[in-house]
Design a protein around this motif. Structure first.
Motif, PDB file in Angstrom:
ATOM      1  N   ASP A  63      31.198  36.677  43.621  1.00 36.30           N
ATOM      2  CA  ASP A  63      30.613  37.850  43.192  1.00 36.30           C
ATOM      3  C   ASP A  63      31.316  39.072  44.118  1.00 36.30           C
ATOM      4  O   ASP A  63      31.329  40.136  43.918  1.00 36.30           O
ATOM      5  CB  ASP A  63      29.185  38.055  43.460  1.00 36.30           C
TER       6      ASP A  63
ATOM      7  N   ARG B  74      35.735  37.014  41.131  1.00 38.17           N
ATOM      8  CA  ARG B  74      35.440  36.882  39.541  1.00 38.17           C
ATOM      9  C   ARG B  74      36.373  38.202  39.072  1.00 38.17           C
ATOM     10  O   ARG B  74      36.489  39.448  39.509  1.00 38.17           O
ATOM     11  CB  ARG B  74      34.163  37.288  39.049  1.00 38.17           C
TER      12      ARG B  74
ATOM     13  N   VAL C  31      38.456  41.178  37.090  1.00 37.87           N
ATOM     14  CA  VAL C  31      38.040  42.337  36.100  1.00 37.87           C
ATOM     15  C   VAL C  31      38.405  42.084  34.704  1.00 37.87           C
ATOM     16  O   VAL C  31      39.531  41.447  34.387  1.00 37.87           O
ATOM     17  CB  VAL C  31      38.573  43.589  36.620  1.00 37.87           C
ATOM     18  N   THR C  32      37.598  42.323  33.832  1.00 33.54           N
ATOM     19  CA  THR C  32      38.046  42.034  32.476  1.00 33.54           C
ATOM     20  C   THR C  32      37.808  43.230  31.676  1.00 33.54           C
ATOM     21  O   THR C  32      36.847  44.206  31.861  1.00 33.54           O
ATOM     22  CB  THR C  32      36.992  40.918  31.736  1.00 33.54           C
TER      23      THR C  32
ATOM     24  N   ASP D 101      36.201  48.030  32.037  1.00 35.85           N
ATOM     25  CA  ASP D 101      35.032  47.981  32.952  1.00 35.85           C
ATOM     26  C   ASP D 101      35.167  47.270  34.451  1.00 35.85           C
ATOM     27  O   ASP D 101      34.994  46.155  34.541  1.00 35.85           O
ATOM     28  CB  ASP D 101      33.740  47.560  32.124  1.00 35.85           C
ATOM     29  N   ASN D 102      35.418  48.308  35.331  1.00 36.97           N
ATOM     30  CA  ASN D 102      35.520  47.544  36.983  1.00 36.97           C
ATOM     31  C   ASN D 102      34.327  46.904  37.368  1.00 36.97           C
ATOM     32  O   ASN D 102      34.256  46.109  38.436  1.00 36.97           O
ATOM     33  CB  ASN D 102      36.215  48.510  37.675  1.00 36.97           C
ATOM     34  N   ASP D 103      33.367  47.387  36.888  1.00 43.71           N
ATOM     35  CA  ASP D 103      32.008  46.890  37.472  1.00 43.71           C
ATOM     36  C   ASP D 103      31.607  45.654  36.855  1.00 43.71           C
ATOM     37  O   ASP D 103      30.686  45.015  37.541  1.00 43.71           O
ATOM     38  CB  ASP D 103      30.909  47.620  36.799  1.00 43.71           C
ATOM     39  N   ASN D 104      32.224  45.008  36.063  1.00 49.37           N
ATOM     40  CA  ASN D 104      32.262  43.547  35.795  1.00 49.37           C
ATOM     41  C   ASN D 104      32.980  42.482  36.692  1.00 49.37           C
ATOM     42  O   ASN D 104      32.884  41.281  36.180  1.00 49.37           O
ATOM     43  CB  ASN D 104      32.374  43.435  34.209  1.00 49.37           C
ATOM     44  N   GLY D 105      33.613  42.866  37.335  1.00 46.21           N
ATOM     45  CA  GLY D 105      34.419  41.966  38.452  1.00 46.21           C
ATOM     46  C   GLY D 105      33.922  41.921  39.864  1.00 46.21           C
ATOM     47  O   GLY D 105      33.090  42.940  40.237  1.00 46.21           O
TER      48      GLY D 105
ATOM     49  N   GLN E 156      39.591  44.580  44.077  1.00 48.76           N
ATOM     50  CA  GLN E 156      39.177  43.608  43.072  1.00 48.76           C
ATOM     51  C   GLN E 156      40.300  42.933  42.460  1.00 48.76           C
ATOM     52  O   GLN E 156      41.464  43.080  42.797  1.00 48.76           O
ATOM     53  CB  GLN E 156      38.642  44.339  41.649  1.00 48.76           C
TER      54      GLN E 156
END
Length: 254
Positions: free
Chosen positions: A115, A144, A146-147, A150-154, A249
């Motif tokens: 994380d 993890r 980025v997918t 949305d950069n917040d998910n990586g 990231q």
């Protein structure tokens, strides 16, 4: 007493693992207890980064030193690692966290998993641009990815390196200074062993010995450039008290 930094002189063995072993790793093994005794207060941006992580986050402190950041946020879990066995021994005393001996270029962790990560004042000890970029790539690869958009998910990593631009510091470096230097550590006598066992020491008095550590001083914009070269994404970056920092990231593999 303050010892002055010295210009770094390239030789045939410079920019190699052997060179770093001599001018970084061996020095930190010797000075570990004294170094640890001076490292106890978290840097503000690092502390904020760790405290804002969601509860239950799992991450890494790569180059953890004495482990001072491992307990900043009790709601997250950090695995610390350092090249210095003596510093890892000190860091291992932190409760509820792990610390292991590992090289940033060969981390024993799964890729695309964590994380978060922090690496504070570590990458500047690698003695070539190729090795610094490789270290950044190794750190970023643990996150993890980025997918989507949305950069917040990586996962995110916070990287710190010493800055070249330190004109107002006691060192006095500025943009015209050499970027590759030796920085002295004056070892107090109470932390010192026999100087016969420490061939790098330069005797000054009976009360102190000085050891020279290799540093690459990062110029403005250089850290971001190296992160991009390592395949990472720069989310944010800035300057704090003689250091450049960046939050980065990991890109989606493939």
């Amino acid at each position: 007493r303050t010892a002055m930094s010295q210009p770094f002189n390239y030789s045939q063995d410079a920019c190699t693992e052997t060179y770093e072993a001599q001018h970084v790793h061996k020095v930190y093994e010797i000075i570990a207890p004294h170094f640890s005794a001076t490292r106890f207060k978290p840097w503000p941006i690092v502390e904020k980064f760790l405290k804002e992580l969601p509860a239950g986050s799992v991450g890494l402190d790569i180059g953890c030193g004495n482990g001072k950041y491992l307990t900043v946020n009790p709601k997250i879990f950090i695995i610390g690692s350092d090249r210095s066995q003596n510093l890892v021994g000190i860091a291992s005393m932190q409760r509820h966290h792990e610390a292991i001996v590992a090289d940033a270029l060969n981390l024993p962790h799964p890729c695309n998993f964590f994380d978060f990560a922090i690496s504070i004042a570590v990458v500047h000890h690698f003695s070539s641009n190729e090795r610094r970029v490789a270290a950044l790539k190794s750190i970023i690869s643990t996150l993890r990815p980025v997918t989507g958009h949305d950069n917040d998910n990586g996962g995110k990593a916070l990287i710190y390196v010493w800055a070249l631009e330190q004109k107002n510091s006691r060192r006095g470096w500025d943009e015209n200074s050499k970027q590759d230097v030796f920085v002295p550590w004056v070892l107090q006598k109470k932390f010192s062993g026999s100087s016969d066992k420490n061939p790098q020491a330069t005797g000054q008095t009976q009360a102190e010995e000085t050891y020279q550590r290799y540093y690459h001083l990062y110029r403005q914009g250089e850290l971001e450039k190296d992160v991009i070269a390592a395949g990472g994404i720069v989310c944010n970056s800035g300057y704090e008290k003689d250091n450049w920092w960046a939050v980065v990231q990991n890109r989606v593999p493939g």
